[in-house]
Design a protein around this motif. Structure first.
Motif, PDB file in Angstrom:
ATOM      1  N   GLU A  90     -36.645  60.019  35.462  1.00  0.00           N
ATOM      2  CA  GLU A  90     -37.751  59.635  34.576  1.00  0.00           C
ATOM      3  C   GLU A  90     -37.401  59.706  33.101  1.00  0.00           C
ATOM      4  O   GLU A  90     -37.811  58.873  32.309  1.00  0.00           O
ATOM      5  CB  GLU A  90     -38.974  60.537  34.816  1.00  0.00           C
ATOM      6  N   GLY A  91     -36.651  60.762  32.715  1.00  0.00           N
ATOM      7  CA  GLY A  91     -36.416  61.003  31.292  1.00  0.00           C
ATOM      8  C   GLY A  91     -35.161  60.337  30.766  1.00  0.00           C
ATOM      9  O   GLY A  91     -34.872  60.425  29.580  1.00  0.00           O
ATOM     10  N   ARG A  92     -34.415  59.662  31.632  1.00  0.00           N
ATOM     11  CA  ARG A  92     -33.175  59.024  31.197  1.00  0.00           C
ATOM     12  C   ARG A  92     -33.435  57.919  30.182  1.00  0.00           C
ATOM     13  O   ARG A  92     -34.444  57.234  30.245  1.00  0.00           O
ATOM     14  CB  ARG A  92     -32.493  58.389  32.414  1.00  0.00           C
ATOM     15  N   GLN A  93     -32.447  57.731  29.313  1.00  0.00           N
ATOM     16  CA  GLN A  93     -32.483  56.567  28.432  1.00  0.00           C
ATOM     17  C   GLN A  93     -31.890  55.383  29.202  1.00  0.00           C
ATOM     18  O   GLN A  93     -31.117  55.568  30.155  1.00  0.00           O
ATOM     19  CB  GLN A  93     -31.680  56.838  27.160  1.00  0.00           C
ATOM     20  N   ILE A  94     -32.250  54.185  28.756  1.00  0.00           N
ATOM     21  CA  ILE A  94     -31.858  52.984  29.489  1.00  0.00           C
ATOM     22  C   ILE A  94     -30.334  52.828  29.560  1.00  0.00           C
ATOM     23  O   ILE A  94     -29.786  52.390  30.566  1.00  0.00           O
ATOM     24  CB  ILE A  94     -32.492  51.744  28.825  1.00  0.00           C
ATOM     25  N   GLY A  95     -29.667  53.225  28.487  1.00  0.00           N
ATOM     26  CA  GLY A  95     -28.213  53.074  28.450  1.00  0.00           C
ATOM     27  C   GLY A  95     -27.487  53.948  29.464  1.00  0.00           C
ATOM     28  O   GLY A  95     -26.308  53.749  29.722  1.00  0.00           O
ATOM     29  N   GLN A  96     -28.196  54.922  30.034  1.00  0.00           N
ATOM     30  CA  GLN A  96     -27.549  55.849  30.964  1.00  0.00           C
ATOM     31  C   GLN A  96     -27.784  55.470  32.421  1.00  0.00           C
ATOM     32  O   GLN A  96     -27.590  56.295  33.307  1.00  0.00           O
ATOM     33  CB  GLN A  96     -28.096  57.262  30.737  1.00  0.00           C
ATOM     34  N   LEU A  97     -28.241  54.228  32.655  1.00  0.00           N
ATOM     35  CA  LEU A  97     -28.542  53.817  34.024  1.00  0.00           C
ATOM     36  C   LEU A  97     -27.493  52.829  34.527  1.00  0.00           C
ATOM     37  O   LEU A  97     -26.886  52.094  33.756  1.00  0.00           O
ATOM     38  CB  LEU A  97     -29.911  53.133  34.073  1.00  0.00           C
ATOM     39  N   SER A  98     -27.314  52.804  35.842  1.00  0.00           N
ATOM     40  CA  SER A  98     -26.434  51.801  36.452  1.00  0.00           C
ATOM     41  C   SER A  98     -27.233  50.515  36.654  1.00  0.00           C
ATOM     42  O   SER A  98     -28.454  50.494  36.498  1.00  0.00           O
ATOM     43  CB  SER A  98     -25.934  52.309  37.792  1.00  0.00           C
ATOM     44  N   GLY A  99     -26.532  49.456  37.029  1.00  0.00           N
ATOM     45  CA  GLY A  99     -27.188  48.160  37.219  1.00  0.00           C
ATOM     46  C   GLY A  99     -28.316  48.218  38.237  1.00  0.00           C
ATOM     47  O   GLY A  99     -29.408  47.703  38.004  1.00  0.00           O
ATOM     48  N   GLY A 100     -28.061  48.890  39.351  1.00  0.00           N
ATOM     49  CA  GLY A 100     -29.074  48.965  40.394  1.00  0.00           C
ATOM     50  C   GLY A 100     -30.294  49.750  39.951  1.00  0.00           C
ATOM     51  O   GLY A 100     -31.430  49.390  40.263  1.00  0.00           O
ATOM     52  N   GLU A 145     -33.915  35.539  39.930  1.00  0.00           N
ATOM     53  CA  GLU A 145     -32.610  35.966  40.422  1.00  0.00           C
ATOM     54  C   GLU A 145     -32.419  37.479  40.276  1.00  0.00           C
ATOM     55  O   GLU A 145     -31.507  37.938  39.599  1.00  0.00           O
ATOM     56  CB  GLU A 145     -31.493  35.232  39.668  1.00  0.00           C
ATOM     57  N   PRO A 146     -33.294  38.266  40.907  1.00  0.00           N
ATOM     58  CA  PRO A 146     -33.289  39.709  40.663  1.00  0.00           C
ATOM     59  C   PRO A 146     -32.009  40.392  41.144  1.00  0.00           C
ATOM     60  O   PRO A 146     -31.668  41.457  40.670  1.00  0.00           O
ATOM     61  CB  PRO A 146     -34.489  40.207  41.452  1.00  0.00           C
ATOM     62  N   LEU A 147     -31.303  39.778  42.076  1.00  0.00           N
ATOM     63  CA  LEU A 147     -30.120  40.441  42.612  1.00  0.00           C
ATOM     64  C   LEU A 147     -28.842  39.838  42.044  1.00  0.00           C
ATOM     65  O   LEU A 147     -27.737  40.253  42.394  1.00  0.00           O
ATOM     66  CB  LEU A 147     -30.103  40.333  44.141  1.00  0.00           C
ATOM     67  N   GLY A 148     -29.002  38.856  41.147  1.00  0.00           N
ATOM     68  CA  GLY A 148     -27.853  38.107  40.660  1.00  0.00           C
ATOM     69  C   GLY A 148     -26.792  38.950  39.991  1.00  0.00           C
ATOM     70  O   GLY A 148     -25.600  38.676  40.095  1.00  0.00           O
ATOM     71  N   ALA A 149     -27.221  40.020  39.296  1.00  0.00           N
ATOM     72  CA  ALA A 149     -26.251  40.783  38.517  1.00  0.00           C
ATOM     73  C   ALA A 149     -25.741  42.021  39.255  1.00  0.00           C
ATOM     74  O   ALA A 149     -25.046  42.836  38.687  1.00  0.00           O
ATOM     75  CB  ALA A 149     -26.876  41.188  37.190  1.00  0.00           C
ATOM     76  N   LEU A 150     -26.126  42.169  40.532  1.00  0.00           N
ATOM     77  CA  LEU A 150     -25.698  43.359  41.274  1.00  0.00           C
ATOM     78  C   LEU A 150     -24.463  43.048  42.108  1.00  0.00           C
ATOM     79  O   LEU A 150     -24.240  41.906  42.508  1.00  0.00           O
ATOM     80  CB  LEU A 150     -26.827  43.811  42.210  1.00  0.00           C
ATOM     81  N   ASP A 151     -23.665  44.065  42.409  1.00  0.00           N
ATOM     82  CA  ASP A 151     -22.507  43.805  43.266  1.00  0.00           C
ATOM     83  C   ASP A 151     -22.956  43.712  44.728  1.00  0.00           C
ATOM     84  O   ASP A 151     -24.070  44.087  45.084  1.00  0.00           O
ATOM     85  CB  ASP A 151     -21.401  44.851  43.057  1.00  0.00           C
ATOM     86  N   ALA A 152     -22.066  43.164  45.565  1.00  0.00           N
ATOM     87  CA  ALA A 152     -22.459  42.725  46.913  1.00  0.00           C
ATOM     88  C   ALA A 152     -23.102  43.840  47.733  1.00  0.00           C
ATOM     89  O   ALA A 152     -24.121  43.647  48.393  1.00  0.00           O
ATOM     90  CB  ALA A 152     -21.250  42.170  47.627  1.00  0.00           C
ATOM     91  N   ASN A 153     -22.505  45.031  47.661  1.00  0.00           N
ATOM     92  CA  ASN A 153     -22.983  46.169  48.443  1.00  0.00           C
ATOM     93  C   ASN A 153     -24.423  46.516  48.082  1.00  0.00           C
ATOM     94  O   ASN A 153     -25.303  46.650  48.926  1.00  0.00           O
ATOM     95  CB  ASN A 153     -22.045  47.347  48.129  1.00  0.00           C
ATOM     96  N   LEU A 154     -24.642  46.637  46.778  1.00  0.00           N
ATOM     97  CA  LEU A 154     -25.948  47.013  46.249  1.00  0.00           C
ATOM     98  C   LEU A 154     -26.968  45.919  46.536  1.00  0.00           C
ATOM     99  O   LEU A 154     -28.127  46.179  46.815  1.00  0.00           O
ATOM    100  CB  LEU A 154     -25.796  47.198  44.744  1.00  0.00           C
ATOM    101  N   ARG A 155     -26.488  44.674  46.473  1.00  0.00           N
ATOM    102  CA  ARG A 155     -27.363  43.539  46.702  1.00  0.00           C
ATOM    103  C   ARG A 155     -27.963  43.602  48.098  1.00  0.00           C
ATOM    104  O   ARG A 155     -29.151  43.386  48.288  1.00  0.00           O
ATOM    105  CB  ARG A 155     -26.536  42.266  46.540  1.00  0.00           C
ATOM    106  N   ARG A 214     -28.439  46.284  49.916  1.00  0.00           N
ATOM    107  CA  ARG A 214     -29.413  47.373  49.984  1.00  0.00           C
ATOM    108  C   ARG A 214     -30.721  46.978  49.326  1.00  0.00           C
ATOM    109  O   ARG A 214     -31.802  47.234  49.845  1.00  0.00           O
ATOM    110  CB  ARG A 214     -28.841  48.633  49.317  1.00  0.00           C
ATOM    111  N   MET A 215     -30.613  46.312  48.140  1.00  0.00           N
ATOM    112  CA  MET A 215     -31.823  45.917  47.425  1.00  0.00           C
ATOM    113  C   MET A 215     -32.611  44.866  48.197  1.00  0.00           C
ATOM    114  O   MET A 215     -33.832  44.788  48.087  1.00  0.00           O
ATOM    115  CB  MET A 215     -31.469  45.385  46.028  1.00  0.00           C
ATOM    116  N   THR A 216     -31.916  44.042  48.993  1.00  0.00           N
ATOM    117  CA  THR A 216     -32.591  43.030  49.806  1.00  0.00           C
ATOM    118  C   THR A 216     -33.613  43.708  50.717  1.00  0.00           C
ATOM    119  O   THR A 216     -34.776  43.324  50.773  1.00  0.00           O
ATOM    120  CB  THR A 216     -31.553  42.287  50.666  1.00  0.00           C
TER     121      THR A 216
END
Lengths: 285, 367
Positions: free
Chosen positions: B129-139, B161-171, B173-175
């Motif tokens: 919750e308290g993280r800054q945006i720059g400290q997050l991964s793509g997913g 294209e919500p999954l367009g910028a994610l790598d295949a593995n993460l994509r 999972r997000m599906t």
């Protein structure tokens, strides 16, 4: 390898010369400000080291044949004028740059019209303003005619700074905010402005410093109540004493103090943000 | 329920959308498949109110939205590159819409915190919750972006294209995650993608868009097994497409002619699913209900559960053959080795000269 060393020497010499020319005048001025007074003049050799001219500027030196610098009121005027110019020009520049994010009819014409304010020679503009004021019966004052010209002069600088900032501003965050149901006005206040704030600070700095030592436009339009550059120039007409240099050193120290405070505040906020994130990471782990 | 009718948009005279009609139902996952430049992002931006339509109507539950400003539409828009607010923490990003929206803002801090916490749980961001945006991964950014939109309870959530910028593995999972989140909230998702596998896997229904026009709106299974036009068949990326002419129930292509399924008259395109083609010996005998063409092997690609073989037909066209390893053992072929490709005639899809699918007996059964 040998050639590279030669090139290095040339570059080092060039850099040394560059720094000498950049800071030389200031160093000379600082040294001469410690000249003995009131007999010592603005030239070498130093007769004896003293703080006389500093006391003189601050009005605590014993009376002598050298008239005190007429800086008190002029300095106040200059600071007020620079501050007002800074506020108005930064707001105008930011709003205009915001308008230029969308192409509109005649935008390039308007662009050059704005830029004209910093392109036209100051002396001409000052003289022109003086004549117009004369014709229209407007009194020439530092807070009226001179202020308008200061804004005309600094507004294009603020505009260009903000234009560059908006140029690499990602508009999709604003679209994201609108899509969340937030009005464009609130979006600008809460999202856009915090993101462009560093640019706004630069624009403010430009406007303030340009206005603070503006000379030609003010000379013709300020009337009898002058600003600090004009007041200092006025003292040249009689004789130059090292009290000017002492004043220069004091204002420079003042600027450095402000910059230092700014730097310390920045460093503190960065450290606090870092500490916050580290703390969080420990919580997670 | 959103209805789009006759929607058109051109940029500098170049049409991006031409007469688009579409209806989006309540509580459904609608995917929108289109190649780049098909106008899919334009359609989404028109619906979101970020562009103005030249013609046509957008109605949401009966209310005309066509010219309503973006912030009064009550729709959510999840951007491709997340577009998170960089000056705020994760929690503030998510709370932003609730706090500052024009209509029905939530001023009670406890209520905001409660809804934000619920959303953070739902998208799996607990502890950040308290993280800054720059400290997050793509997913994680993707999840924040989604949570930020969903917490405002939009009537329809538009995803570009919500999954367009994610790598295949993460994509992958997000599906699964996206479908789960949608079902938990019962909100309609309109998900735009250029990836046919994504469109097929995620949608309850899918829309195929090309050159600014809607080509087909159907369930993914129907789009896959009975593409409405040749172009849809191409986007689905599962068909070998041969073009030619037909006469007397036979499809002519150069020196070869192939039987057409019964009931098909004038076909200009002949489509064969990759996995409906068999690889035979050059001189193998052929059953009556099958058709074949000679071909030479080019290369094969091992994809784990299946192998894709590429063959060249005598006229230079390339045929793709997919063999699932659960049904066949892999075969090893030398480059330029001759083979005969065969398929059941009833598996053939035929399209007329305008590119429209010609229905036949098998399709009649499927529908």
């Amino acid at each position: 390898m040998h050639q590279l060393k030669g090139l290095r020497l040339v570059l080092a010499a060039y850099t040394a010369l560059f720094i000498a020319f950049l800071y030389g005048p200031f160093v000379i001025m600082a040294i001469l400000s410690f000249q003995q007074g009131p007999e010592g003049g603005p030239q070498f050799p130093i007769i004896a080291w003293s703080l006389f001219w500093y006391k003189h500027v601050l009005g605590i030196a014993p009376p002598s044949r050298v008239a005190p610098l007429p800086i008190g009121e002029a300095l106040t005027r200059s600071l007020i004028l620079a501050f007002a110019t800074m506020v108005v020009s930064t707001i105008l520049g930011t709003l205009t740059a915001q308008a230029f994010r969308r192409r509109f009819k005649g935008s390039s014409f308007v662009f050059y019209l704005i830029i004209l304010g910093m392109m036209v020679p100051g002396v001409l503009l000052g003289l022109g303003m003086a004549l117009v004021a004369e014709q229209a019966g407007i009194p020439r004052t530092w807070w009226g005619t001179a202020f308008v010209l200061h804004v005309v002069y600094t507004y294009p600088f603020c505009f260009l700074v903000m234009l560059a900032i908006f140029n690499r501003f990602d508009a999709s965050v604003e679209e994201a905010s609108w899509s969340l149901g937030v009005t464009p006005a609130t979006t600008f206040r809460k999202i856009t402005f915090p993101m462009i704030f560093p640019g706004v600070l630069s624009a403010m700095l430009f406007a303030f410093t340009l206005s603070y030592d503006e000379f030609p436009r003010t000379l013709f339009t300020a009337g009898s109540q002058v600003t600090i550059p004009i007041a200092i120039y006025g003292t040249f007409a009689v004789e130059i004493h090292p009290n000017l240099f002492a004043f220069g050193v004091l204002t420079t120290l003042f600027s450095f103090a402000l910059l230092t405070i700014y730097g310390v505040l920045m460093a503190l906020s960065v450290r606090r943000a870092a500490a916050r994130s580290i703390g969080l990471q420990e919580e997670i782990a | 329920m959103m209805e789009i009718d006759g929607l058109a948009k051109a940029f500098d005279g170049v049409p991006a959308l031409v007469d688009v009609a579409l209806s989006v139902r309540n509580d459904e996952y609608l995917t929108l498949l289109g190649p780049s430049g098909s106008g899919k992002s334009t359609l989404l931006r028109l619906i979101a109110g970020l562009e103005q339509a030249d013609a046509g109507k957008i109605r949401l539950d009966g209310a005309d939205l066509t010219h309503a400003p973006a912030h009064l539409r009550g729709l959510g828009f999840v951007q491709q590159k997340y577009a998170l607010f960089p000056t705020m923490s994760v929690a503030d990003n998510i709370a932003f819409g609730l706090r500052h929206r024009r209509l029905a803002p939530v001023s009670d801090a406890a209520e905001v915190a409660r809804r934000v916490a619920r959303m953070i749980d739902l998208v799996g961001l607990a502890g950040l919750e308290g993280r800054q945006i720059g400290q997050l991964s793509g997913g994680q950014k993707q999840r924040v972006s989604l949570a930020r939109t969903l917490v405002t309870e939009p009537k329809i959530c538009l995803l570009d294209e919500p999954l367009g910028a994610l790598d295949a593995n993460l994509r992958e999972r997000m599906t699964v995650e996206l479908r789960r989140i949608r079902e938990a909230l019962g909100v309609t998702f309109l998900h735009v993608t250029g990836n046919e596998a994504e469109a097929l896997a995620m949608g309850d229904r899918m829309v195929v868009l090309d050159a600014g026009r809607v080509l087909q709106v159907d369930s993914p299974a129907t789009v896959y097994s009975a593409p409405a036009t040749v172009r849809v068949a191409r986007f689905v990326n599962a068909y070998n497409l041969l073009s030619g002419k037909s006469s007397g129930g036979r499809f002519r292509r150069g020196a070869h002619d192939l039987p057409l399924p019964p009931g098909v008259g004038d076909a200009a395109h002949y489509a064969l699913r990759y996995d409906a083609v068999a690889i035979d010996e050059p001189a193998a005998a052929l059953d009556d209900d099958r058709a074949s063409l000679p071909a030479t092997f080019i290369a094969s690609e091992f994809l784990g559960s299946r192998v894709v073989y590429l063959f060249r037909l005598p006229d230079g066209a390339v045929m793709e053959v997919e063999r699932h390893l659960s049904r066949f053992d892999p075969i090893v072929l030398r480059p330029d080795e001759p083979r005969r490709l065969s398929w059941a005639i009833c598996d053939v899809l035929a399209f007329d000269a305008a590119g429209t699918l010609i229905s036949n007996d098998r399709l009649g059964r499927a529908a």
